[in-house]
Motif scaffolding. Sequence first.
Motif, mmCIF file in Angstrom:
data_model
loop_
_atom_site.group_PDB
_atom_site.id
_atom_site.type_symbol
_atom_site.label_atom_id
_atom_site.label_comp_id
_atom_site.label_asym_id
_atom_site.label_seq_id
_atom_site.Cartn_x
_atom_site.Cartn_y
_atom_site.Cartn_z
ATOM 1 N N ALA A 280 0.833 -1.207 0.000
ATOM 2 C CA ALA A 280 0.000 0.000 0.000
ATOM 3 C C ALA A 280 0.866 1.255 0.000
ATOM 4 O O ALA A 280 0.617 2.206 -0.748
ATOM 5 N N VAL B 17 3.960 1.546 -1.041
ATOM 6 C CA VAL B 17 4.658 1.681 -2.322
ATOM 7 C C VAL B 17 3.707 2.191 -3.395
ATOM 8 O O VAL B 17 4.106 2.926 -4.296
ATOM 9 N N THR B 18 2.482 1.818 -3.282
ATOM 10 C CA THR B 18 1.521 2.326 -4.251
ATOM 11 C C THR B 18 1.393 3.833 -4.150
ATOM 12 O O THR B 18 1.430 4.553 -5.167
ATOM 13 N N VAL B 19 1.259 4.317 -2.935
ATOM 14 C CA VAL B 19 1.137 5.763 -2.764
ATOM 15 C C VAL B 19 2.414 6.462 -3.233
ATOM 16 O O VAL B 19 2.381 7.440 -3.985
ATOM 17 N N ILE B 20 3.538 5.926 -2.812
ATOM 18 C CA ILE B 20 4.801 6.550 -3.183
ATOM 19 C C ILE B 20 5.015 6.478 -4.690
ATOM 20 O O ILE B 20 5.396 7.460 -5.335
ATOM 21 N N GLY B 21 4.756 5.301 -5.249
ATOM 22 C CA GLY B 21 4.877 5.172 -6.694
ATOM 23 C C GLY B 21 3.939 6.119 -7.410
ATOM 24 O O GLY B 21 4.293 6.710 -8.435
ATOM 25 N N GLY B 22 2.750 6.275 -6.870
ATOM 26 C CA GLY B 22 1.803 7.208 -7.476
ATOM 27 C C GLY B 22 2.313 8.630 -7.427
ATOM 28 O O GLY B 22 2.193 9.379 -8.392
ATOM 29 N N LEU B 23 2.885 8.982 -6.317
ATOM 30 C CA LEU B 23 3.452 10.328 -6.209
ATOM 31 C C LEU B 23 4.575 10.531 -7.218
ATOM 32 O O LEU B 23 4.599 11.517 -7.965
ATOM 33 N N ILE B 24 5.476 9.580 -7.261
ATOM 34 C CA ILE B 24 6.600 9.699 -8.197
ATOM 35 C C ILE B 24 6.085 9.781 -9.627
ATOM 36 O O ILE B 24 6.540 10.594 -10.433
ATOM 37 N N PHE B 25 5.111 8.941 -9.877
ATOM 38 C CA PHE B 25 4.614 8.879 -11.251
ATOM 39 C C PHE B 25 3.879 10.148 -11.648
ATOM 40 O O PHE B 25 4.136 10.729 -12.700
ATOM 41 N N LEU C 68 -0.743 14.415 1.254
ATOM 42 C CA LEU C 68 -0.599 12.962 1.185
ATOM 43 C C LEU C 68 -0.250 12.310 2.518
ATOM 44 O O LEU C 68 -0.320 11.089 2.632
ATOM 45 N N LEU D 16 -0.784 8.295 3.301
ATOM 46 C CA LEU D 16 0.317 7.356 3.468
ATOM 47 C C LEU D 16 0.305 6.739 4.859
ATOM 48 O O LEU D 16 0.648 5.571 5.045
#
Lengths: 196, 196
Positions: B144, B146-154, B176, B180
């Motif tokens: 979960a 990593v999803t948020v972090i990946g979403g932010l990065i993306f 966020l 998170l």
Amino acid sequence: MNKLRGRPRGNPPTRARIAEAARGLFLRHGYRGTTLRAIAAEACVDSALISYHFGSKQGLFGEVTQLQCAESLALSTVLAGDPAGLPDRLLRAVTDLWDDTEFNRLAVQNEDVMRVFREYLESEVLGRIAEYLGGPDATERAIAAVTVIGGLIFTRYLNPLPATARLSAADVHRILGPTLRVALQSRPRYALAGRR
Amino acid sequence: MNKLRGRPRGNPPTRARIAEAARGLFLRHGYRGTTLRAIAAEACVDSALISYHFGSKQGLFGEVTQLQCAESLALSTVLAGDPAGLPDRLLRAVTDLWDDTEFNRLAVQNEDVMRVFREYLESEVLGRIAEYLGGPDATERAIAAVTVIGGLIFTRYLNPLPATARLSAADVHRILGPTLRVALQSRPRYALAGRR
DNA sequence: TCTCCATATTCAATGTTGATGAATAAATTA
DNA sequence: TAATTTATTCATCAACATTGAATATGGAGA
């Protein structure tokens, strides 16, 4: 290019110079926009030397990129403190890294999918969620939601992480539901002092 | 190829046939892996005809892709129900769409950045977060997060949405943070919560 | 129907691109 | 010093996307 054939005198760090030149060009023009010949010209070297040293263009790119990754995000520091502050520290680490270094510029704009996907996410998903939510902080809540959704799409589909991709849809719902719910919640800004 | 020169008899839907062939090949082999010549062969047409009809390879890809985007994610249904159920409906819509259609396969694997980034996210970030969290559901909580972090990065860096990209780092933290935090929380479903 | 122009198609050529093999010269090792 | 390994240039290759010329049909106006 009017240099002599054969091995040069001394042991010049040609390989490093190539990597350096490549890094700059990749940063400025992306992967596809950078040709081996351009790198060779920048490094004052024949383009065949790149294949010799790095095997291929992808090999060169991988080396340059992985170097960046190694330097990035000092997780140790982030994971050193108390669990309660972890979210803040994680977010700070990410934004610090990506805002300050040139790392993000290595993201080759996938000129094709990316543009379409961005426009879709921005105008359709984010816009309509904000409209639906209404209220003063609708945009912020929508941004949080889009982040989670974008993260899911990114880590599960666009660029699947094995751990995420092999979950069932139900697992995804169960794991991310609370997170997305909080993202969509209204967060009264000035009500609480709270710490930063 | 052994056809006559000049305009053919009747008005054959050649343009549509090209688009169809292109779609199939793009789905199977991605953008870079698909050559104009292959598309031309599949459509039984000279490759120059593609440039004539679509201007360029990117033009063709854009047309094929945008068609897919238009069909995707029926947001109306998602936004029709009660706000309380929105998170679930959103998640369901996303997974339904992406699990069932071929849409995700249009995601040109950006063979370069993507692979590196994926490995990094999986082994470094996700792995170490799970290790740090510990406990039975550590992996799920890490996913979960990593999803948020990946979403932010993306959405902020890799493929910046204007709305997200123009936020200050502090705004990102504020917006966020709660999300998170919840992502990282243990979600006791069948047992009592035990921290850590 | 005849004339003309726009349209659709193939063919041939062009200029890049990433890669490879041969030649060559310095460094390193025996 | 002789032999081998390493670093470099040069010439060339096949594949690619794109462009211009040639050619044949469709359709509009007389």
